[in-house]
Scaffold this motif. Structure first.
Motif, mmCIF file in Angstrom:
data_model
loop_
_atom_site.group_PDB
_atom_site.id
_atom_site.type_symbol
_atom_site.label_atom_id
_atom_site.label_comp_id
_atom_site.label_asym_id
_atom_site.label_seq_id
_atom_site.Cartn_x
_atom_site.Cartn_y
_atom_site.Cartn_z
ATOM 1 N N HIS A 24 0.834 -1.195 0.000
ATOM 2 C CA HIS A 24 0.000 0.000 0.000
ATOM 3 C C HIS A 24 0.874 1.252 0.000
ATOM 4 O O HIS A 24 2.002 1.245 0.505
ATOM 5 N N TYR A 26 1.000 3.718 1.789
ATOM 6 C CA TYR A 26 1.406 4.264 3.094
ATOM 7 C C TYR A 26 2.603 3.531 3.700
ATOM 8 O O TYR A 26 3.044 3.873 4.800
ATOM 9 N N ASP A 40 -3.314 2.073 -4.190
ATOM 10 C CA ASP A 40 -4.353 2.315 -3.198
ATOM 11 C C ASP A 40 -5.172 1.026 -3.045
ATOM 12 O O ASP A 40 -4.893 0.018 -3.704
ATOM 13 N N SER A 41 -6.193 1.063 -2.196
ATOM 14 C CA SER A 41 -6.927 -0.174 -1.898
ATOM 15 C C SER A 41 -7.563 -0.768 -3.161
ATOM 16 O O SER A 41 -7.586 -1.993 -3.321
ATOM 17 N N PHE A 63 -7.169 -5.822 6.674
ATOM 18 C CA PHE A 63 -8.333 -5.909 5.775
ATOM 19 C C PHE A 63 -7.897 -5.950 4.314
ATOM 20 O O PHE A 63 -8.577 -6.530 3.465
ATOM 21 N N MET A 64 -6.770 -5.330 3.999
ATOM 22 C CA MET A 64 -6.293 -5.315 2.606
ATOM 23 C C MET A 64 -5.813 -6.710 2.197
ATOM 24 O O MET A 64 -6.092 -7.178 1.086
ATOM 25 N N TYR A 112 -17.419 0.107 3.128
ATOM 26 C CA TYR A 112 -16.057 0.530 2.798
ATOM 27 C C TYR A 112 -15.141 -0.675 2.958
ATOM 28 O O TYR A 112 -15.324 -1.491 3.868
ATOM 29 N N ASN A 114 -12.397 -0.947 4.145
ATOM 30 C CA ASN A 114 -11.710 -0.970 5.458
ATOM 31 C C ASN A 114 -12.599 -1.630 6.513
ATOM 32 O O ASN A 114 -13.059 -1.005 7.467
ATOM 33 N N SER A 129 -12.252 4.384 -1.285
ATOM 34 C CA SER A 129 -12.343 5.837 -1.375
ATOM 35 C C SER A 129 -12.295 6.295 -2.838
ATOM 36 O O SER A 129 -12.716 7.397 -3.170
ATOM 37 N N HIS A 174 -6.757 10.213 10.029
ATOM 38 C CA HIS A 174 -7.298 11.290 9.174
ATOM 39 C C HIS A 174 -8.071 12.348 9.960
ATOM 40 O O HIS A 174 -8.116 13.507 9.548
ATOM 41 N N HIS A 197 -7.606 13.234 1.712
ATOM 42 C CA HIS A 197 -8.329 11.968 1.631
ATOM 43 C C HIS A 197 -9.740 12.167 2.206
ATOM 44 O O HIS A 197 -9.903 12.883 3.203
ATOM 45 N N GLU A 199 -11.490 10.559 4.148
ATOM 46 C CA GLU A 199 -11.690 10.169 5.554
ATOM 47 C C GLU A 199 -11.446 11.348 6.505
ATOM 48 O O GLU A 199 -11.656 11.212 7.712
ATOM 49 N N SER A 213 -8.660 9.468 -3.327
ATOM 50 C CA SER A 213 -7.936 8.327 -2.737
ATOM 51 C C SER A 213 -6.427 8.553 -2.862
ATOM 52 O O SER A 213 -5.985 9.471 -3.569
ATOM 53 N N THR A 214 -5.636 7.681 -2.245
ATOM 54 C CA THR A 214 -4.181 7.850 -2.385
ATOM 55 C C THR A 214 -3.751 7.653 -3.846
ATOM 56 O O THR A 214 -2.827 8.328 -4.312
HETATM 57 P P1 13P Z 1 -6.807 4.387 -0.257
HETATM 58 O O1 13P Z 1 -7.648 3.303 -0.829
HETATM 59 O O2 13P Z 1 -7.177 5.758 -0.691
HETATM 60 O O3 13P Z 1 -5.346 4.108 -0.461
HETATM 61 O O4 13P Z 1 -7.064 4.445 1.318
HETATM 62 C C1 13P Z 1 -6.476 3.574 2.159
HETATM 63 C C2 13P Z 1 -6.876 3.763 3.553
HETATM 64 O O5 13P Z 1 -7.024 2.806 4.264
HETATM 65 C C3 13P Z 1 -7.099 5.092 4.077
HETATM 66 O O6 13P Z 1 -7.203 5.039 5.465
#
Ligand code: 13P
Length: 301
Positions: A24, A26, A40-41, A63-64, A112, A114, A129, A174, A197, A199, A213-214
């Motif tokens: 990811h 991050y 991103d997700s 969760f990913m 979502y 997440n 997102s 966030h 973002h 969130e 999103s990211t």
């Molecule tokens: P993205 O899907 O935008 O990368 O978001 C990931 C996420 O978990 C934000 O908290």
């Protein structure tokens, strides 16, 4: 082990195991540097569904990795650190989804990504997102329930014709982005664009040049004429943005570290590939229902 030794060892082990490393946006720099694919997700779930590798080493949060396993049930999905969770995902259980739905006359549930697989299993469709607005629009009902992130739900409500009823969850990282901090940063960097973002809280989103999103931030940073950008999300993304846009200046918003996203390291990736640890497993009855919700999302967007 030196960086070169780690890189060599990971390359050899990936070959032996027929493995791919998904990470990811991050993740910490040394993990981003080892990744075959960063995203991103939504990008990561598409990539997990499409890969032909036998093994997916998933560097992100639980969760990913679960979503990757749902989409590639016959593959081995490994988490180098299985303790990497998501406090937002922990704000709702499967039972609470059932109760929420019952309280609102059985309205469809948009979930979502997440969230745990158990929560996805109670849902009509998932979103990320990157596609929340399109997914809510795609649901054949005037009112939808949106779990668990209340800020993303509010953003979606404002950008669709539907009535969106939110669960009260939020991302602790966030929601630390405050309007006051952004006002200060804009005073210090008057020419900077501000991206954020969804969130983050509503008053912060209302200050942004782009809410995305990211993955959307990666595209914005590449395409914008702005030379300076204030990045309103978890600070790990800024390593990628700086790598890909060496001529632009990126400003991190203070206090935007997600501790769970920092748990995976290069050494843990080596250990993961060596010992095939820690495999993600999902109970078959849960997986079947959760997969439907994720696959519906991928069919729409
Ligand atoms: P993205 O899907 O935008 O990368 O978001 C990931 C996420 O978990 C934000 O908290």
């Amino acid at each position: 082990m030196s960086n070169e030794e780690i890189t060599e060892r990971v390359a050899r082990l990936k070959h032996e195991r027929d493995a791919i490393i998904l990470a990811h946006n991050y993740q910490i720099p040394e993990v981003q540097d080892l990744a075959d694919f960063l995203g991103d997700s939504l990008d990561l779930s598409r990539r997990a569904a499409a890969t032909e590798a036998d093994v997916i080493v998933f560097c992100g949060v639980h969760f990913m990795a679960q979503t990757a396993k749902l989409l590639s049930p016959d593959k081995t999905v490994l988490m180098p650190d299985p303790e990497a969770g998501c406090p937002l995902a922990d704000t709702i259980t499967a039972e609470q989804v059932r109760e929420f739905k019952a309280e609102h006359g059985g309205a469809p549930v948009v979930t979502y990504v997440n969230t745990t697989a158990e929560v996805k299993a109670e849902s009509d469709i998932c979103c990320t997102s990157a596609n929340a607005v399109d997914i809510v629009e795609s649901v054949d009902a005037e009112t939808v329930l949106f779990v668990p992130d209340s800020n993303l739900a509010d953003w979606t409500d404002r950008h669709t014709e539907k009535t969106v009823i939110a669960w009260g969850g939020y991302c602790p990282t966030h929601v630390r982005i405050s309007a006051e901090t952004i006002r200060d940063m804009r005073r210090q960097h008057p020419d900077a664009a501000f991206i954020v973002h969804p969130e983050a809280p509503r008053e912060v989103l209302d200050m942004a040049d782009e809410v995305t999103s990211t993955g959307g931030m990666v595209t914005f940073a590449r395409e914008t004429d702005a030379q300076e950008i204030i990045v309103g999300t978890e600070e790990g993304l800024v390593y990628r943005l700086r790598n890909e846009n060496p001529d632009k200046t990126f400003y991190i918003v203070p206090h935007t570290i997600c501790p769970d996203m920092k748990k995976t390291t290069a050494a843990k990736i080596v250990a993961s590939l060596e010992s095939m640890q820690y495999p993600v497993e999902i109970a078959p009855d849960v997986a079947e229902r959760a997969r439907r919700a994720v696959e519906r999302m991928l069919e729409v967007s």
